[in-house]
Design an enzyme around this catalytic site. Structure first.
Site, PDB file in Angstrom:
ATOM      1  N   ARG A 204      -7.936   3.716  -4.247  1.00  0.00           N
ATOM      2  CA  ARG A 204      -8.384   2.982  -5.419  1.00  0.00           C
ATOM      3  C   ARG A 204      -9.896   2.931  -5.533  1.00  0.00           C
ATOM      4  O   ARG A 204     -10.610   2.874  -4.516  1.00  0.00           O
ATOM      5  CB  ARG A 204      -7.841   1.544  -5.374  1.00  0.00           C
ATOM      6  CG  ARG A 204      -6.479   1.437  -6.067  1.00  0.00           C
ATOM      7  CD  ARG A 204      -5.990   0.039  -6.129  1.00  0.00           C
ATOM      8  NE  ARG A 204      -5.765  -0.488  -4.796  1.00  0.00           N
ATOM      9  CZ  ARG A 204      -5.269  -1.695  -4.570  1.00  0.00           C
ATOM     10  NH1 ARG A 204      -4.979  -2.485  -5.586  1.00  0.00           N
ATOM     11  NH2 ARG A 204      -5.074  -2.102  -3.346  1.00  0.00           N
TER      12      ARG A 204
ATOM     13  N   SER B 238      -9.739   2.861   5.924  1.00  0.00           N
ATOM     14  CA  SER B 238      -8.754   2.276   6.850  1.00  0.00           C
ATOM     15  C   SER B 238      -8.372   3.216   7.987  1.00  0.00           C
ATOM     16  O   SER B 238      -7.200   3.560   8.170  1.00  0.00           O
ATOM     17  CB  SER B 238      -7.503   1.900   6.080  1.00  0.00           C
ATOM     18  OG  SER B 238      -7.852   1.316   4.870  1.00  0.00           O
TER      19      SER B 238
ATOM     20  N   ASP C 158      -9.538  -1.832   6.461  1.00  0.00           N
ATOM     21  CA  ASP C 158      -8.717  -2.608   5.498  1.00  0.00           C
ATOM     22  C   ASP C 158      -8.335  -3.980   6.048  1.00  0.00           C
ATOM     23  O   ASP C 158      -8.220  -4.954   5.298  1.00  0.00           O
ATOM     24  CB  ASP C 158      -7.474  -1.829   5.043  1.00  0.00           C
ATOM     25  CG  ASP C 158      -6.626  -1.283   6.169  1.00  0.00           C
ATOM     26  OD1 ASP C 158      -7.037  -1.428   7.338  1.00  0.00           O
ATOM     27  OD2 ASP C 158      -5.555  -0.709   5.896  1.00  0.00           O
TER      28      ASP C 158
HETATM   29  C1  BG6 Z   1      -3.718  -2.434   0.183  1.00  0.00           C
HETATM   30  C2  BG6 Z   1      -5.136  -2.551   0.626  1.00  0.00           C
HETATM   31  O1  BG6 Z   1      -3.397  -3.475  -0.641  1.00  0.00           O
HETATM   32  O2  BG6 Z   1      -2.911  -2.412   1.340  1.00  0.00           O
HETATM   33  C3  BG6 Z   1      -5.484  -1.343   1.486  1.00  0.00           C
HETATM   34  O3  BG6 Z   1      -6.003  -2.627  -0.492  1.00  0.00           O
HETATM   35  C4  BG6 Z   1      -4.543  -1.266   2.621  1.00  0.00           C
HETATM   36  O4  BG6 Z   1      -6.806  -1.415   1.932  1.00  0.00           O
HETATM   37  C5  BG6 Z   1      -3.136  -1.275   2.137  1.00  0.00           C
HETATM   38  O5  BG6 Z   1      -4.812  -0.127   3.401  1.00  0.00           O
HETATM   39  C6  BG6 Z   1      -2.153  -1.251   3.252  1.00  0.00           C
HETATM   40  O6  BG6 Z   1      -0.849  -1.149   2.762  1.00  0.00           O
HETATM   41  P1  BG6 Z   1      -0.142   0.197   2.385  1.00  0.00           P
HETATM   42  O7  BG6 Z   1       1.266  -0.171   2.327  1.00  0.00           O
HETATM   43  O8  BG6 Z   1      -0.699   0.623   1.072  1.00  0.00           O
HETATM   44  O9  BG6 Z   1      -0.449   1.161   3.465  1.00  0.00           O
HETATM   45  C1  GLC Z   2      -4.050   2.692  10.866  1.00  0.00           C
HETATM   46  C2  GLC Z   2      -5.543   2.812  10.909  1.00  0.00           C
HETATM   47  C3  GLC Z   2      -6.190   1.460  10.803  1.00  0.00           C
HETATM   48  C4  GLC Z   2      -5.664   0.732   9.598  1.00  0.00           C
HETATM   49  C5  GLC Z   2      -4.162   0.656   9.644  1.00  0.00           C
HETATM   50  C6  GLC Z   2      -3.580  -0.028   8.441  1.00  0.00           C
HETATM   51  O1  GLC Z   2      -3.648   2.041  12.000  1.00  0.00           O
HETATM   52  O2  GLC Z   2      -5.942   3.439  12.117  1.00  0.00           O
HETATM   53  O3  GLC Z   2      -7.590   1.583  10.748  1.00  0.00           O
HETATM   54  O4  GLC Z   2      -6.193  -0.550   9.574  1.00  0.00           O
HETATM   55  O5  GLC Z   2      -3.626   1.948   9.723  1.00  0.00           O
HETATM   56  O6  GLC Z   2      -3.862   0.632   7.283  1.00  0.00           O
END
Ligand code: BG6
Ligand code: GLC
Length: 904
Positions: A532, A593, A647
């Site tokens: 995003r 992340s 994240d």
């Molecule tokens: C989102 C966050 O809502 O959730 C991200 O903005 C995050 O930063 C993510 O990595 C994690 O959840 P998913 O299910 O999208 O991997």
């Molecule tokens: C993976 C990444 C980590 C992140 C997590 C959740 O473990 O290594 O940095 O926070 O996924 O998205």
């Protein structure tokens, strides 16, 4: 129609008789109405909304198929009958049930048992079993027992059945509302060691099974004995009180039909008297018109009424007729006989001290005929309702079906039989019915059900063996918590950090938000399900955001680093255009992340890719620099990256804006990870002792050093092996959305292999990697979601799932997601306990900011996490706060502080 009475013609006396006979005769049109009411009552009994009030209970029996002829083995059956207990030893040969061997014994029941205590009843049954086994010298064998119990029970499994209410002449105390399987098992255990009650069934069900032979399934059964009942194979999707697909045998318990008044226009004053004198007036009205416990009584009350009107026995004292039971149904049936009937009537009436004239005998015979004919016609109306229901629900124009029938009335009385069959043909003209009388009672059918139950018990044992390694005990979880704590300490220590599987990365974020942050920012959010780009405006009056999601194709996430960052830049430019941002250079917060060695707020060296990313040339590089280089390549000059955050950190900051107690960030989505505020003096990897710093734990890698090896199952190992980073992110691979579906898929394949699922048929589509995404778990586990929905999901995978299959798939999903939630909680327990100890508190009150599709969308994941955490860390009061706006908002907040030049 031959159940119409003949019409005597001799004067006023006969007007009374005629009236009585007419009252006892139900015209065909009325029978049609009764049938329709029965159909409606059946519908009410099946529907979830109306089931509780329905007069017909339509009870599920958990028998999902008629016998297929492969049933084999030796079984013990005990049947509770009206005046005796029958015990049977049945050997099924697996030959289509054509030639079962049956040894049986019948034990008369002492008269006081049916109205005595439940304990006495079950002790007596157990004694019968014991005596039988002694007689046939099988006391030492280990024996599965099927229990035929002809009363209405709420069944929740084949071997679990609560008695709803006694009927007929039974009223033993302390049994209603109890599980009768348990009661019998306890009584048996007092006398015998080796007998296990594995199935309970109604006698109608036993009849249906008995009358089924290979190639000729019997799908309806009717019992007309002391009481009456029926069962049939219903479309399980219509049995709304259970979640099932396929078919399931339903015991109608139609004896209660009419208890809501729907038979009032059929019931005569004689029936009213019978009902009033019965043990439960107002209840089981249909049964009281049909069951042999009552027919003699109806005749008796008709005779009393006629005698009072001086239409019969004018010269007799009829007081004797006022005694309940002086005329049995058996006698009434003998009186019906064409040849001997009149003589029987005379001798019986005289035996009662009456002085019957010839016409009296004739009239009594007519009454008996009318009562028995009516019973047969009412049964036919009920049966037609079932036939029509089946025909409609199977969307058939013509239903061809075998109907098993048991009970003295049908077996021994041609008149009853003829009327039942002819009226059924009139009321259900679309159905071709073959009536199949039982030859040896319900025993063989009960043995078949027992065989099925045993097969299920054996299967259950095997399923449990497969799933056992995935079921973690409290001790297991405590151990995981302890190990996590140890790894955290190792990760924080300067010297030990290299040996820890949990990296405990410093983030340079030193405070959670205080509400004073301000400004307009760009934010990027890379690494979850969506990529995003956002614009975040932080003002004194709150935060406003605009965002756009972009897809990053796998070819890009797994291609070159250059291509990946080019793609990101293209998305940013697209967003700036759409948002009309022109040449504005906004400070940018970057949620990235993945594990990074942070060298400052805006400098983050990628340690390794996770979650399926593998873009080349990035590991070991500063991702901010990679982004800047991409900007240069795109000749984009307006990029000012001021902060990179994980994240977890973004989520903690984002939730922290609204809740100052939020000092932990948790992600359970594609991947899993957590961060929390640690005391600087514990962070050996960063200079300085004062204050606190947010630590990105990177707990996904927990266990990569082997410390969790005994938790991993074979399924986890296979899943790990097929990922692009085998041996890495081991904890994450037990918990997060990217992997749970795969774990489930491998378990399902193993169950198919062991013939425990989908009848062992090969499932080519299920062999495909990633064909069973984790979102399936979230759907399949929704409470109250009909198993037919589960079936639909499986159908897409070309899997034909039976009721049992769907239940098992759901159980596998539940086991895998529950383990994930519990492990996540064990990790969190280590975190909150450490924070509590850090602060020297007896009780820690803290909030966790959470994000991730698995946590948010799965129906029970969050609940399991919270429950387990409470159990593992009872001194911490933990509130979970779901992040609504993603972690981009948090990244912007970090950027805001960075821009103010304030140390975060
Ligand atoms: C989102 C966050 O809502 O959730 C991200 O903005 C995050 O930063 C993510 O990595 C994690 O959840 P998913 O299910 O999208 O991997
Ligand atoms: C993976 C990444 C980590 C992140 C997590 C959740 O473990 O290594 O940095 O926070 O996924 O998205």
């Amino acid at each position: 129609m031959n159940h119409q009475p003949s019409h005597p013609t001799d004067g006023p006396i006969c007007t009374s008789v005629q009236r009585a006979l007419l009252g006892l005769t139900i015209p065909l049109e009325t029978l049609q109405v009764v049938k329709n009411r029965m159909l409606q009552a059946m519908g009410e009994g099946l529907s979830r909304e109306t089931h509780a009030q329905a007069s017909i209970r339509m009870l599920p029996t958990y028998i999902c198929s008629t016998p297929n002829g492969t049933e084999k083995g030796e079984f013990l059956v005990v049947e509770l009958c009206k005046k005796h207990v029958r015990t049977l030893w049945v050997t099924l040969q697996g030959d289509g049930n054509h030639s079962p061997q049956v040894t049986q014994d019948i034990f008369d029941m002492p008269e006081d048992i049916p109205q005595g205590t439940g304990e006495a009843l079950f002790d007596f049954i157990a004694q019968c079993v014991q005596k039988f086994l002694t007689d046939i010298s099988r006391l030492e064998d280990h024996l599965p027992l099927g229990f035929v119990f002809p009363f209405s029970c709420k069944q929740t499994r084949l071997d679990k059945a609560e008695l709803i209410s006694w009927s007929k002449d039974f009223s033993c105390s302390g049994v209603e509302g109890k599980d009768v399987v348990q009661l019998l098992q306890s009584a048996i255990n007092k006398q015998l060691k080796n007998v296990d009650v594995v199935a309970l069934m109604n006698n109608t069900v036993g009849t249906m099974m008995t009358c089924s032979v290979e190639g000729k399934p019997c799908e309806i059964a009717l019992v007309v004995d002391q009481g009456t009942n029926s069962c049939f194979m219903a479309e399980a999707s219509l049995v709304e009180t259970i979640e099932a697909s396929g078919r399931m045998c339903v015991s109608t318990e139609w004896g209660c039909f009419g208890d809501d008044g729907s038979l009032n226009d059929v019931v005569t004053p004689y029936d009213q008297h019978v009902d009033e004198e019965s043990s439960k007036p107002g209840e089981r009205r249909f049964e009281k018109l049909v069951g042999t416990l009552y027919l003699g009584e109806i005749v008796r009350h008709t005779m009393i009424a006629l005698a009072t009107e001086k239409a019969v026995f004018v010269e007799s004292n009829i007081n004797v007729l006022k005694t309940k039971g002086v005329l049995s149904t058996q006698q009434a049936l003998e009186i019906i006989d064409e040849e001997e009937g009149m003589a029987k009537a005379r001798s019986l009436l005289e035996g009662l001290g009456l002085r019957p004239s010839e016409p009296d005998c004739c009239r009594v015979q007519q009454v008996c005929r009318a009562v028995v004919s009516r019973a047969a016609a009412l049964c036919a109306a009920g049966l037609s309702a079932i036939l029509t229901h089946m025909c409609r629900s199977r969307e058939l124009e013509c239903l061809t079906v075998n109907v098993g029938v048991d009970g003295d009335l049908y077996q021994g009385h041609a008149r009853f039989r003829e009327i039942l069959e002819s009226v059924t043909a009139l009321l259900a003209p679309d159905c071709k019915v073959t009536f199949v009388p039982t030859s040896d009672g319900t025993g063989r059918g009960a043995a078949i059900v027992t065989a099925v139950a045993l097969r299920l018990v054996a299967q259950r044992h095997e399923v449990d063996q497969v799933l056992a390694p995935l079921r973690l005990s409290r001790d297991d979880l405590k151990r995981v918590q302890g190990l996590m704590r140890r790894e955290m300490d190792l990760g924080l220590g300067q010297e030990t950090n290299a040996t820890a599987s949990v990296c405990m990365l410093p983030t340079y974020v030193r405070n959670t938000p205080d509400g004073g942050e301000q400004g307009k920012f760009l934010a990027l959010d890379l690494g979850g399900t969506n990529f995003r780009v956002l614009m975040v405006e932080v003002g004194a009056d709150g935060i406003r955001m605009a965002s756009e999601s972009y897809v990053i194709p796998t070819a890009v996430t797994q291609g070159t680093g250059e291509a990946l960052f080019n793609h990101i830049m293209e998305c940013i430019m697209d967003f700036q255009l759409k948002q009309d941002l022109g040449d504005q250079v906004l400070p940018l917060g970057f949620t990235f992340s993945f594990p990074c060695q942070q060298l400052g707020l805006d400098k983050a060296v990628l340690l390794t890719w996770t979650k399926g990313f593998s873009a080349s040339g990035c590991v070991g590089k500063d991702v901010v620099q990679l982004l800047r280089e991409a900007a240069q390549r795109k000749q984009h000059l307006g990029l000012k990256v001021v902060a990179v955050v994980n994240d977890t950190v973004g989520t903690m900051m984002s939730c922290g804006y609204d809740d100052p107690k939020c000092e932990i960030g948790l992600i359970v989505g594609t991947g899993t990870n957590a961060c929390y505020m640690e005391e600087m003096h514990n962070v050996g990897t960063v200079e300085g002792e004062q204050g606190r710093m947010c630590i990105n734990m990177e707990w996904g890698a927990f266990g990569d050093n082997g410390c969790l090896d005994d938790i991993f199952t074979d399924f986890d190992l296979v899943v790990d092996k097929k990922t692009i980073n085998p041996g890495k992110q081991r904890f994450e691979k037990l918990i997060s959305g990217m992997y749970l579906g795969e774990i489930v898929r491998h378990i399902l394949l193993a169950l198919v292999d062991k013939q425990l699922l989908f009848r062992g048929k090969p499932c080519p589509k299920l062999q495909t990697n990633d064909i069973f995404p984790t979102k399936f778990l979230s759907t399949i586990e929704i409470d109250g979601l009909g198993l037919r929905k589960v079936q639909a999901i499986l159908e897409d995978l070309e899997l034909q799932a039976s009721f049992e299959d769907s239940m098992l798939v759901r159980e596998v999903c539940q086991t895998v997601s529950k383990r994930a939630a519990q492990l996540c909680a064990a990790g969190l327990a280590a975190v909150v306990e450490k924070m509590r100890q850090n602060q020297g508190l007896d009780q820690l009150v803290v909030t966790v900011g959470v994000d991730g599709t698995l946590y948010k969308l799965h129906p029970c994941f969050s609940q399991h996490v919270q429950q387990t955490l409470k159990d593992l860390a009872p001194k911490c009061i933990v509130t979970f706060r779901q992040s609504e706006d993603g972690s981009g908002k948090g990244a912007a907040l970090v950027a805001a502080v960075a821009c103010r030049g304030v140390k975060l």
